[in-house]
Design a protein around this motif. Structure first.
Motif, PDB file in Angstrom:
ATOM      1  N   GLU A   9     -54.249 -15.505 -93.996  1.00 18.93           N
ATOM      2  CA  GLU A   9     -52.996 -14.755 -93.840  1.00 18.93           C
ATOM      3  C   GLU A   9     -51.799 -15.689 -93.719  1.00 18.93           C
ATOM      4  O   GLU A   9     -50.726 -15.404 -94.277  1.00 18.93           O
ATOM      5  CB  GLU A   9     -53.085 -13.841 -92.621  1.00 18.93           C
ATOM      6  CG  GLU A   9     -54.011 -12.662 -92.845  1.00 18.93           C
ATOM      7  CD  GLU A   9     -54.235 -11.815 -91.602  1.00 18.93           C
ATOM      8  OE1 GLU A   9     -53.596 -12.065 -90.557  1.00 18.93           O
ATOM      9  OE2 GLU A   9     -55.075 -10.900 -91.668  1.00 18.93           O
ATOM     10  N   GLU A  10     -51.945 -16.797 -93.015  1.00 20.17           N
ATOM     11  CA  GLU A  10     -50.847 -17.765 -92.874  1.00 20.17           C
ATOM     12  C   GLU A  10     -50.461 -18.326 -94.240  1.00 20.17           C
ATOM     13  O   GLU A  10     -49.270 -18.412 -94.568  1.00 20.17           O
ATOM     14  CB  GLU A  10     -51.239 -18.895 -91.936  1.00 20.17           C
ATOM     15  CG  GLU A  10     -51.246 -18.509 -90.477  1.00 20.17           C
ATOM     16  CD  GLU A  10     -51.785 -19.614 -89.566  1.00 20.17           C
ATOM     17  OE1 GLU A  10     -52.066 -20.739 -90.047  1.00 20.17           O
ATOM     18  OE2 GLU A  10     -51.919 -19.341 -88.365  1.00 20.17           O
ATOM     19  N   LYS A  11     -51.444 -18.700 -95.024  1.00 18.76           N
ATOM     20  CA  LYS A  11     -51.169 -19.232 -96.364  1.00 18.76           C
ATOM     21  C   LYS A  11     -50.568 -18.157 -97.262  1.00 18.76           C
ATOM     22  O   LYS A  11     -49.649 -18.422 -98.029  1.00 18.76           O
ATOM     23  CB  LYS A  11     -52.448 -19.792 -96.997  1.00 18.76           C
ATOM     24  CG  LYS A  11     -52.938 -21.056 -96.354  1.00 18.76           C
ATOM     25  CD  LYS A  11     -51.998 -22.201 -96.650  1.00 18.76           C
ATOM     26  CE  LYS A  11     -52.623 -23.522 -96.259  1.00 18.76           C
ATOM     27  NZ  LYS A  11     -51.796 -24.659 -96.667  1.00 18.76           N
ATOM     28  N   PHE A  12     -51.081 -16.942 -97.162  1.00 18.88           N
ATOM     29  CA  PHE A  12     -50.570 -15.830 -97.961  1.00 18.88           C
ATOM     30  C   PHE A  12     -49.092 -15.597 -97.668  1.00 18.88           C
ATOM     31  O   PHE A  12     -48.290 -15.415 -98.583  1.00 18.88           O
ATOM     32  CB  PHE A  12     -51.382 -14.564 -97.678  1.00 18.88           C
ATOM     33  CG  PHE A  12     -50.949 -13.378 -98.491  1.00 18.88           C
ATOM     34  CD1 PHE A  12     -51.404 -13.206 -99.782  1.00 18.88           C
ATOM     35  CD2 PHE A  12     -50.088 -12.430 -97.954  1.00 18.88           C
ATOM     36  CE1 PHE A  12     -51.006 -12.116-100.545  1.00 18.88           C
ATOM     37  CE2 PHE A  12     -49.688 -11.335 -98.694  1.00 18.88           C
ATOM     38  CZ  PHE A  12     -50.143 -11.175-100.003  1.00 18.88           C
ATOM     39  N   ASP A  13     -48.721 -15.617 -96.391  1.00 18.18           N
ATOM     40  CA  ASP A  13     -47.330 -15.374 -95.999  1.00 18.18           C
ATOM     41  C   ASP A  13     -46.375 -16.438 -96.535  1.00 18.18           C
ATOM     42  O   ASP A  13     -45.174 -16.178 -96.681  1.00 18.18           O
ATOM     43  CB  ASP A  13     -47.213 -15.294 -94.471  1.00 18.18           C
ATOM     44  CG  ASP A  13     -47.855 -14.035 -93.910  1.00 18.18           C
ATOM     45  OD1 ASP A  13     -48.061 -13.067 -94.671  1.00 18.18           O
ATOM     46  OD2 ASP A  13     -48.152 -14.017 -92.691  1.00 18.18           O
ATOM     47  N   LEU A  14     -46.892 -17.620 -96.835  1.00 18.25           N
ATOM     48  CA  LEU A  14     -46.057 -18.704 -97.353  1.00 18.25           C
ATOM     49  C   LEU A  14     -45.828 -18.615 -98.864  1.00 18.25           C
ATOM     50  O   LEU A  14     -44.937 -19.271 -99.397  1.00 18.25           O
ATOM     51  CB  LEU A  14     -46.694 -20.066 -97.027  1.00 18.25           C
ATOM     52  CG  LEU A  14     -46.781 -20.427 -95.547  1.00 18.25           C
ATOM     53  CD1 LEU A  14     -47.576 -21.713 -95.369  1.00 18.25           C
ATOM     54  CD2 LEU A  14     -45.388 -20.557 -94.934  1.00 18.25           C
ATOM     55  N   LEU A  15     -46.611 -17.786 -99.534  1.00 14.97           N
ATOM     56  CA  LEU A  15     -46.483 -17.661-100.987  1.00 14.97           C
ATOM     57  C   LEU A  15     -45.228 -16.887-101.370  1.00 14.97           C
ATOM     58  O   LEU A  15     -44.810 -15.970-100.658  1.00 14.97           O
ATOM     59  CB  LEU A  15     -47.691 -16.920-101.566  1.00 14.97           C
ATOM     60  CG  LEU A  15     -49.031 -17.620-101.554  1.00 14.97           C
ATOM     61  CD1 LEU A  15     -50.112 -16.665-102.068  1.00 14.97           C
ATOM     62  CD2 LEU A  15     -49.004 -18.885-102.382  1.00 14.97           C
ATOM     63  N   PRO A  16     -44.652 -17.204-102.541  1.00 13.20           N
ATOM     64  CA  PRO A  16     -43.559 -16.377-103.061  1.00 13.20           C
ATOM     65  C   PRO A  16     -44.061 -14.958-103.312  1.00 13.20           C
ATOM     66  O   PRO A  16     -45.255 -14.743-103.571  1.00 13.20           O
ATOM     67  CB  PRO A  16     -43.195 -17.056-104.381  1.00 13.20           C
ATOM     68  CG  PRO A  16     -43.802 -18.410-104.343  1.00 13.20           C
ATOM     69  CD  PRO A  16     -44.965 -18.329-103.403  1.00 13.20           C
ATOM     70  N   ASP A  17     -43.158 -14.000-103.259  1.00 10.38           N
ATOM     71  CA  ASP A  17     -43.519 -12.589-103.430  1.00 10.38           C
ATOM     72  C   ASP A  17     -44.306 -12.341-104.720  1.00 10.38           C
ATOM     73  O   ASP A  17     -45.255 -11.560-104.728  1.00 10.38           O
ATOM     74  CB  ASP A  17     -42.277 -11.695-103.417  1.00 10.38           C
ATOM     75  CG  ASP A  17     -41.644 -11.606-102.041  1.00 10.38           C
ATOM     76  OD1 ASP A  17     -42.333 -11.940-101.048  1.00 10.38           O
ATOM     77  OD2 ASP A  17     -40.467 -11.215-101.951  1.00 10.38           O
TER      78      ASP A  17
END
Length: 88
Positions: A9-17
Motif C-alpha cells: 500500500e505504501e508503494k502504491f500510494d507513491l505511484l502516479p495516478d
C-alpha cells in the motif's frame, strides 16, 4: 518475494495516478497471460508472473532484477526470460 500489505500500500500510494489506475487490472493480467503463453509458461504460473510484474511496477522489485527473478521463479533460461520482459 514476501511483502506485507502495508509495504504494498505504501508503494502504491507513491505511484502516479495513471499507474495506480492500471495496476492490478484485468487488462494487465491479460497481457501477462498472453506473454506467458507465448513463451510456453504453464498456465497455472501466469498468476505468479502477474504478481511479479506488479511488484516491479510498484518498485518492490527493481526492473533489472526482473529477468533473474523470472529465471529463479519459473526455471526459464535467460533468452526466454528476456523475451518475456520485452513482451510485457
Amino acid at each position: 518475494m514476501n511483502y506485507t500489505q502495508e509495504q504494498i500500500e505504501e508503494k502504491f500510494d507513491l505511484l502516479p495516478d495513471e499507474l495506480q489506475d492500471n495496476l492490478f487490472t484485468p487488462a494487465l493480467e491479460h497481457k501477462v497471460q498472453t506473454a506467458s503463453t507465448a513463451i510456453g509458461l504453464p498456465t497455472n504460473r501466469a498468476k505468479d508472473l502477474y504478481v511479479l510484474v506488479n511488484f516491479v511496477i510498484l518498485g518492490l522489485v527493481r526492473e533489472e532484477e526482473f529477468v533473474p527473478k523470472v529465471q529463479e521463479l519459473f526455471g526459464l533460461n535467460e533468452k526466454d526470460s528476456e523475451e518475456l520482459g520485452q513482451i510485457i
